[in-house]
Design an enzyme around this catalytic site. Structure first.
Site, PDB file in Angstrom:
ATOM      1  N   ASP A 129      24.059  30.761   6.404  1.00 17.90           N
ATOM      2  CA  ASP A 129      23.942  32.195   6.669  1.00 17.90           C
ATOM      3  C   ASP A 129      22.927  32.821   5.709  1.00 17.90           C
ATOM      4  O   ASP A 129      22.680  32.289   4.617  1.00 17.90           O
ATOM      5  CB  ASP A 129      25.288  32.894   6.451  1.00 17.90           C
ATOM      6  CG  ASP A 129      26.344  32.404   7.427  1.00 17.90           C
ATOM      7  OD1 ASP A 129      25.981  31.850   8.480  1.00 17.90           O
ATOM      8  OD2 ASP A 129      27.537  32.584   7.117  1.00 17.90           O
TER       9      ASP A 129
HETATM   10  N1  URA Z   1      30.183  28.554   6.658  1.00 24.02           N
HETATM   11  C1  URA Z   1      29.838  29.853   6.632  1.00 24.02           C
HETATM   12  O1  URA Z   1      30.649  30.728   6.894  1.00 24.02           O
HETATM   13  N2  URA Z   1      28.564  30.163   6.292  1.00 24.02           N
HETATM   14  C2  URA Z   1      27.639  29.241   5.956  1.00 24.02           C
HETATM   15  O2  URA Z   1      26.504  29.604   5.636  1.00 24.02           O
HETATM   16  C3  URA Z   1      28.014  27.875   5.995  1.00 24.02           C
HETATM   17  C4  URA Z   1      29.299  27.552   6.344  1.00 24.02           C
END
Ligand code: URA
Length: 238
Positions: free
Chosen positions: A103
């Site tokens: 993310d």
């Molecule tokens: N899980 C999440 O919520 N975000 C990420 O970036 C990776 C795994």
């Protein structure tokens, strides 16, 4: 491989330009000027151009990058800096892309490559390649969360996830999580089931390969063949 092809690959020039260098006597094979473009090279031959050794261009490139906060895991984006932007044009003739996502608000290990088959292998759900994260949550980690993760969390929309490992650390709000799946916002949604919010999420490991601690946020380096094979056992061509 033929000498003119070797030069054109290594120097990223056309075969015609490679032949011009050969004609100009700029090319040596094992220290001797070589004027024959169709010379067949053996793997141990050393080719040089005006005294500079020429290394064969790798077929594919594999990069480990420490993604900073606010950068998106994409190849291009109208608004935000992408992980590919962080390479600052270092690979002009290649189309690199991130193999896997983090993310925008997450940080840590991102793998970039131009090897589509490799990316497919490591992302294939049936391969179950482990990914390890250090997650900071806004409430202390509980045994209920740990057991729930181990059994397989059912998300708010009914998605039943595979079992995952969550281990406590010295800090009550920092948890080490290992996943073998890649569902959208997976860790945030898993903690969300227990009413916990995620403040920070940092990927530390893919397969058996850890993010190099010497890479500051935004820094990157190429992987060695041995390192690539720690993520995926498929033979790697370089
Ligand atoms: N899980 C999440 O919520 N975000 C990420 O970036 C990776 C795994």
């Amino acid at each position: 491989m033929r000498l003119d092809k070797y030069i054109s690959d290594a120097m990223q020039i056309s075969r015609t330009d490679a032949r011009k260098l050969i004609t100009k006597a700029s090319i040596c094979v094992n220290g001797q000027v070589c004027r024959k473009a169709d010379t067949q090279l053996s793997p141990t031959d050393v080719v040089s151009c005006e005294g500079q050794p020429l290394e064969q261009r790798e077929e594919f490139v594999y990069i480990m990058l420490n993604k900073p906060l606010g950068v998106v895991s994409a190849s291009n984006d109208k608004r935000d800096t992408t992980v590919v932007d962080l390479l600052q044009g270092s690979f002009p003739r290649r189309t690199l892309f991130p193999a896997g996502r983090l993310d925008k608000t997450s940080t840590g290990f991102i793998l970039l490559t131009d090897d589509g088959k490799f990316a497919h292998e490591i992302l294939a759900p049936k391969k179950h390649i482990e990914k390890e994260y250090l997650v900071t949550i806004d409430t202390p980690f509980t045994p209920e969360m740990q057991q729930g993760f181990a059994q397989g969390v059912t998300l708010a929309d009914g998605t039943r996830l595979a079992p995952a490992t969550a281990s406590a650390t010295e800090d009550a709000c920092k948890v080490c999580v290992v996943l073998t799946q890649g569902v959208y916002h997976q860790i945030k949604r898993m903690f969300g089931v227990y009413g916990a919010g995620v403040n920070e999420l940092h990927r530390l490991r893919m397969g058996e390969l850890y993010l190099d601690e010497n890479l500051a946020a935004g820094e990157w380096r190429k992987l060695t063949v041995q390192e690539i094979q720690k993520i995926c056992s498929r033979p790697v061509k370089r």
